[in-house]
Each structure stands twice: as C-alpha cells, then as structure tokens.
Design an enzyme around this catalytic site. Structure first.
Site, short mmCIF file in Angstrom:
data_model
loop_
_atom_site.label_atom_id
_atom_site.label_comp_id
_atom_site.label_asym_id
_atom_site.label_seq_id
_atom_site.Cartn_x
_atom_site.Cartn_y
_atom_site.Cartn_z
N CYS A 1 -1.24 8.33 7.49
CA CYS A 1 -2.59 8.04 7.01
C CYS A 1 -3.47 7.60 8.19
O CYS A 1 -2.99 6.98 9.15
CB CYS A 1 -2.55 6.92 5.98
SG CYS A 1 -1.65 7.34 4.48
N CYS B 1 0.84 -1.20 0.00
CA CYS B 1 0.00 0.00 0.00
C CYS B 1 0.88 1.25 0.00
O CYS B 1 0.66 2.18 -0.78
CB CYS B 1 -0.93 -0.02 1.22
SG CYS B 1 -2.14 1.31 1.25
N CYS B 2 1.90 1.29 0.87
CA CYS B 2 2.82 2.44 0.91
C CYS B 2 3.58 2.57 -0.40
O CYS B 2 3.85 3.68 -0.87
CB CYS B 2 3.83 2.29 2.05
SG CYS B 2 3.21 2.79 3.67
N CYS C 1 -3.37 3.93 9.60
CA CYS C 1 -2.07 3.45 10.09
C CYS C 1 -1.48 4.35 11.18
O CYS C 1 -0.27 4.31 11.44
CB CYS C 1 -1.08 3.33 8.93
SG CYS C 1 -1.66 2.23 7.63
N CYS D 1 7.47 4.23 5.94
CA CYS D 1 6.63 3.96 4.77
C CYS D 1 7.48 3.50 3.60
O CYS D 1 6.97 2.89 2.66
CB CYS D 1 5.81 5.19 4.39
SG CYS D 1 6.79 6.61 3.90
#
Ligand code: SF4
Length: 251
Positions: A210, A127-128, A213, A236
């Site tokens: 985010c 995702c990062c 997280c 990240c």
C-alpha cells in the site's frame, strides 16, 4: 491466448499429514511441475494470490499456459499504487487472465469513522487485519489450495518457507512454487518471456504494498526494507503462522 496443456498422470496424496514429505518430493523440481500436480488435484478450487510483484508475474505466466481459467485474486485495499493497477491491466490483456478483486467491504472513510484517520500510522497491524487478513480468510474459506509467490530470499522471516504446507490459519493447502528461486531467477524469467512488470521496480521499490506503508530502498538493502518503515513489522499477516499471527494482531 495460451492453450491449456496436459497436466499430469501421477496421483499425489495432498492430505495435511503427508504434505511435508510431498514438499520434499518436489524440492529441486521445476515450479510448473508442482503447479501441474496441484491443478490436476484441485482444479478450479486452486487459486493464485498476487500483489502483482515480479514473482506473481512469473506464476501468472506459468498458469496462463497450464490452465488459463485458474482464478487469480488480489487484495484491493484502496491504497494500491496506480502503477500496480496499470500492470494488473497489462497482465490481463497480455495473458488473458481474469482477476478477482477482494475487498474488505470497508471504505477508507468508514474505517476512519470507526478507528480514526490514517489507521496505518497508528496501528498498521489492525489496518492490515481489516483490509487484508480478514477478507483473505473469507475468500479462502471454500477453496482447496492457494498459490503464492513467496521466496526464501525475500527476507529472513521467509528463509524457512516450505514449498508446500497445510495453511492452519485458513484451512487449505498452501503452495509456494518459487520458494527456492532467487531475485535474479525471477527477473531472468520475466526478461526471457518479455513480461510486463511494475515500473516502480525500476525506481527503487523492489517490494510494493500500500502507498502509505511502502518506501523506496537503497542499493543493497533487503528487498522488503521499504515496507512499514519505523515499525517492528515485516509482514501484513496473510503469510504468518497461527502463533505468530496471534502475537502480531494483539500487539
Ligand atoms: Fe493498511 Fe498499510 Fe496494511 Fe495497507 S499495508 S492494509 S495501508 S497497514
């Protein structure tokens, strides 16, 4: 609006091979001295990265006085706190800066369709990579230098961060002017200059990323302890060196 000030008459060599010695040369000097030297060398090809944290606020204030047209960018992941966007707008109004929003081009719906829902709960590295690392790399591709708010006191992973170095992943100079500053130094600067900051910092969130997280932390905990709670992940990926980055993205 702050006025542009004279930069520096000194010419420095910013070649990758001599950056370690140049870094040593600037250790112990004021962050704005390093910024002046870098602005004189790179002009508009120098950019500031920010997540609108307190270190970024300090650097934006310094740059607004030295060279207000310096591009300042942030990674819009579509998952930022509303309070983060609020301080962005406050800073734009107060400092006269124009922020560049970097987006990966993938909506959350498209990401869910391609990788399943709530990817951050199953594979935060991917995702990062999709929402931060990859778009950052594209944005920096034609830049000469980038400035970050990294500090050695933020975590053990950042304890050895150099003042400046060649960023091998993205292929440009990376400057960390506040690397030797403490949390207290940063907040002292913000107080003295009456600068805006994210209100969540007063509610137990010393480090913000985010929404899915980021958690609040208890008094005395590491400032980044609320990031990716439950995962063996502290970054990240945008600040990792190549060998570490390749380990992380493949795990
Ligand atoms: Fe995704 Fe979380 Fe990384 Fe944001 S911090 S890009 S939500 S994994």
């Amino acid at each position: 609006m702050p006025q542009k000030t004279r930069l520096t008459d000194t010419i420095y060599d910013w070649s990758p091979a001599v950056l370690p010695s140049l870094s040593q040369q600037f250790e112990g000097r004021r962050p704005d001295e390093l910024l002046r030297a870098a602005l004189a060398a790179f002009g508009p090809d120098l950019v500031l990265a920010t997540g609108f944290g307190p270190s970024g606020v300090v650097l934006m204030h310094m740059l607004a006085h030295l060279s207000p047209e310096t591009p300042v960018f942030y990674l819009q992941t579509d998952l930022l706190f509303p309070e983060t966007l609020a301080v962005r707008d406050e800073l734009a109004a107060r400092l006269g800066l124009k922020f560049i929003e970097i987006h990966c081009g993938l909506s959350l719906t498209e990401q869910a369709a391609a990788h399943g829902p709530d990817l951050w709960q199953r594979n935060p590295d991917l995702c990062c990579h999709l929402r931060k690392v990859s778009p950052l790399r594209q944005f920096l591709a034609d830049k000469a230098a980038w400035v970050t708010g990294l500090r050695r006191d933020q975590s053990t992973a950042r304890a050895q961060t150099p003042l400046l170095a060649w960023d091998m992943v993205n292929g440009l100079v990376k400057l960390n002017p506040l690397v030797a500053w403490s949390e207290a130094d940063v907040w002292g600067y913000i107080a003295v200059h009456h600068l805006p900051y994210n209100v969540l910092h007063d509610q137990g969130y010393p480090s913000l990323g985010c929404i899915p997280c980021t958690r609040s932390v208890a008094e005395g905990q590491d400032v980044r302890a609320g990031r990716w709670v439950g995962w063996n992940k502290t970054e990240c990926g945008i600040h990792l060196q190549p060998e570490v980055a390749s380990r992380t993205t493949s795990s």
